[in-house]
Design a protein around this motif. Structure first.
Motif, short mmCIF file in Angstrom:
data_model
loop_
_atom_site.label_atom_id
_atom_site.label_comp_id
_atom_site.label_asym_id
_atom_site.label_seq_id
_atom_site.Cartn_x
_atom_site.Cartn_y
_atom_site.Cartn_z
N TYR A 55 -30.56 46.78 5.14
CA TYR A 55 -29.68 46.21 3.90
C TYR A 55 -28.19 46.78 4.28
O TYR A 55 -27.99 46.34 2.62
CB TYR A 55 -30.75 47.35 2.72
CG TYR A 55 -30.77 48.68 3.01
CD1 TYR A 55 -29.46 49.27 3.02
CD2 TYR A 55 -31.71 49.68 3.56
CE1 TYR A 55 -29.50 50.59 3.75
CE2 TYR A 55 -31.35 50.87 4.05
CZ TYR A 55 -30.27 50.79 3.74
OH TYR A 55 -29.81 52.49 4.39
N ALA A 56 -28.41 47.04 5.24
CA ALA A 56 -26.63 47.00 5.52
C ALA A 56 -26.80 46.26 6.68
O ALA A 56 -24.95 46.18 6.98
CB ALA A 56 -26.72 48.47 5.78
N LEU A 57 -27.69 45.25 6.79
CA LEU A 57 -27.14 44.64 8.86
C LEU A 57 -26.20 43.64 7.48
O LEU A 57 -25.12 42.87 8.23
CB LEU A 57 -28.42 43.89 8.37
CG LEU A 57 -29.05 44.58 10.37
CD1 LEU A 57 -30.25 43.77 10.62
CD2 LEU A 57 -28.07 45.28 11.19
N LEU A 58 -26.40 43.14 6.30
CA LEU A 58 -25.36 42.01 6.09
C LEU A 58 -23.93 42.43 5.85
O LEU A 58 -22.70 41.81 5.65
CB LEU A 58 -26.06 41.40 4.79
CG LEU A 58 -25.60 40.40 4.14
CD1 LEU A 58 -25.66 39.23 5.04
CD2 LEU A 58 -25.82 39.84 2.63
N GLY A 59 -24.22 43.51 5.42
CA GLY A 59 -22.36 44.42 4.59
C GLY A 59 -21.67 44.94 6.40
O GLY A 59 -20.16 45.10 6.86
N ALA A 60 -22.87 44.82 7.68
CA ALA A 60 -21.96 44.84 8.77
C ALA A 60 -22.04 43.52 9.30
O ALA A 60 -21.01 43.43 9.72
CB ALA A 60 -23.16 45.60 10.06
N SER A 66 -16.85 45.30 7.63
CA SER A 66 -17.00 45.99 8.00
C SER A 66 -15.95 46.50 9.40
O SER A 66 -16.48 47.37 9.47
CB SER A 66 -18.47 45.65 8.61
OG SER A 66 -18.16 44.50 9.38
N VAL A 67 -15.38 45.30 9.64
CA VAL A 67 -14.48 46.23 10.33
C VAL A 67 -13.19 46.97 9.76
O VAL A 67 -13.34 48.03 11.35
CB VAL A 67 -13.95 44.94 11.60
CG1 VAL A 67 -12.54 45.20 12.83
CG2 VAL A 67 -14.79 43.88 12.41
N PRO A 68 -12.60 46.66 8.81
CA PRO A 68 -11.53 47.37 9.21
C PRO A 68 -12.21 48.87 7.65
O PRO A 68 -11.66 49.51 8.70
CB PRO A 68 -10.93 46.76 7.42
CG PRO A 68 -11.38 45.15 7.66
CD PRO A 68 -12.60 45.22 8.18
#
Length: 527
Positions: A55-60, A66-68
């Motif tokens: 569920y968080a991989l797409l956000g990463a 994700s970088v900022p």
């Protein structure tokens, strides 16, 4: 003695400064902080990257967010509450980007007016500061469209080769895909304009410009593939995650109540805009005014105004009637924040429509100025009562207050949360000694458990709720002792229609439900 040009530049500088300050103040007023929803997936993804659950991989993998966010987490000492504060300024950056690029495509007066309308647009500032893809996507999208419009303008006037403008425009279009995958479809009108323009060029020039356009997209997508392979070991991580998250099935759940027929979906979308942005029809009327000024639809379509207006309309139509699947019709979930990229372009269109009146003299100018002031004031003030209440923000603050009050009221007693709050406590629980009830909560010891009322009975570990009203069971409702005052709220039709709050919340149901478990109780667990 200063010349008129220098005076105009100074006036523009101070006006832009006021826009920046005003945008920052509006953004801070509507700032939510952590709201216990999509933002936690991005925070968890940015913090863990390859170690994050699906569920968080797409956000990463959405690196423009994700970088900022990872940088902000590092600067804040991995305190999510502090890290998300940096996203307040994304809204201000959006206004500045609109000003500087619109000034190149149009003129400084229209650019300034566009930036004012952007900071006064509730579709944009209501979600200002939220860790959501739509804020960053709006920046990437408006940059891509306006850079393309500048290239198109250069081609029409024959004043420049414009190659770098097209390269950068296509690069930012690809960054839109990196930010939110479905945004790739936003650029169908732009692609059609590009191919139509290149078609009329000499063969050598056509290949050169086609190379600029394809090159910009290729560079970004290649970088995305390499970065995904280096971080996750999977260059196609986006497709892997989407498959495992059952994105199509989740969208189908939304479609079941948002509507399957076009008229149903249009009615639902209209309800959302009417509740938060009742003056939206004014922005649509501005397109008709521009068509009238161009004297014909064909001349309008062939103009820069046509590019910006049709891009805005296309995004609006795609998000309302488009499908998330190519195999079957599954409507894109209708959420008002998704329309943010279109809202930015509509602000530019309105600025173009009213700008000639502001440049005139006499009563027409005064009427236009008064109407704009009224419009801006109405847009800022109308949603003020809902500030800070996107999604489950109020519920999440109630949860935090309940946990804090419980630990203060009953020091030394461990605090557990149900499955629902276990996800929404990410970044909060570890620093405050909060643990998920599932797999940790045991009978025979004193403990406190915090539930979400509407979700509690759907999950495991519901046995304390079953025993709460049984005398001698050793389960006591302490919600009134530790529950915050904000725990109870009222709902009206507008709030429910927008979905800002849980549909099941009423005046008599709290946002948190807190139980005390005693070691000598007779309640038996479900296990």
């Amino acid at each position: 003695m200063r010349t008129a040009g220098k005076i105009g530049q100074t006036d523009n500088f101070y006006a832009l400064l006021l826009v920046i300050i005003g945008g920052a103040l509006i953004s801070l007023y509507y700032f939510t902080g952590l709201f216990g929803s999509d933002d936690l997936a991005y925070i968890n993804g940015a913090a863990g990257f390859a170690q994050a659950p699906y569920y968080a991989l797409l956000g990463a993998a959405r690196y423009t967010i994700s970088v900022p966010l990872r940088v902000m987490l590092e600067l804040s000492g991995n305190e999510p509450q502090k890290a998300v504060f940096g996203f307040v300024f994304v809204f201000v950056v959006l206004a500045l980007v609109v000003y500087f690029l619109a000034a190149r495509v149009y003129n400084k007066r229209e650019a300034l007016l566009s930036s004012i309308l952007v900071v006064a647009n509730p579709v944009l500032f209501f979600f200002a500061g939220a860790v959501l893809p739509d804020n960053m996507l709006s920046i990437m999208f408006v940059v891509a469209v306006l850079l393309f419009a500048y290239w198109y303008k250069c081609m029409r006037l024959g004043v420049s080769s414009g190659g770098w403008s097209l390269f950068l425009a296509s690069s930012f279009a690809a960054l839109c895909y990196v930010t939110k995958e479905a945004a790739l479809a936003f650029f169908l009108p732009v692609a059609a304009y590009a191919l139509w323009t290149i078609r009329g060029m000499p063969l050598q020039a056509a290949f050169r410009h086609l190379g600029w356009g394809i090159g910009g997209v290729a560079c970004v997508l290649l970088g995305d593939l390499l970065l995904s392979y280096g971080v996750f070991g999977d260059p196609l991580i986006r497709f892997t995650v989407a498959k495992n998250m059952n994105v199509v099935q989740e969208a189908a759940k939304f479609m079941s109540y948002q509507g399957t027929m076009p008229i149903e979906r249009l009615n639902y979308a209209y309800g959302q805009f009417r509740a938060l942005w009742p003056v939206a029809p004014i922005y649509f009327a501005s397109i008709l005014l521009l068509i009238w000024r161009h004297r014909s639809i064909s001349r309008f379509i062939c103009s820069v105004d046509g590019i910006v207006s049709l891009s805005a309309l296309w995004v609006l139509l795609f998000l309302t009637f488009g499908s998330i699947s190519l195999r079957e019709y599954v409507g894109i979930p209708i959420q008002i924040r998704y329309y943010a990229p279109a809202a930015v372009l509509f602000c530019i269109v309105l600025a173009r429509a009213v700008s000639p009146w502001l440049g005139s003299s006499g009563i027409l100018r005064s009427m236009a100025m008064a109407a704009l002031v009224g419009l801006v004031a109405q847009q800022i003030v109308f949603p003020a009562e809902r500030a800070g209440d996107i999604y489950r923000a109020r519920e999440f603050r109630a949860f935090q207050a309940a946990v804090s009050n419980a630990r203060e009221r009953f020091p030394g007693v461990p605090v557990y949360v149900d499955d629902y709050f276990s996800f929404r406590a990410l970044g909060y629980g570890p620093q405050h000694g909060v643990s998920p009830a599932k797999g940790n909560l045991r009978q025979g010891s004193r403990a406190i458990i915090v539930y979400n009322p509407s979700e509690a009975l759907k999950h495991t570990n519901s046995w304390p709720l079953r025993c709460a009203s049984v005398e001698g069971a050793g389960v006591r409702d302490i919600t009134s002792e530790v529950g915050p005052r904000m725990a109870r709220t009222r709902m009206d039709g507008v709030e429910a229609e927008l979905g800002f709050f849980d549909w099941s919340m009423t005046e008599t149901k709290p946002r948190v439900f807190v139980l005390m478990l005693e070691p000598d109780g007779t309640c038996q667990s479900d296990r």
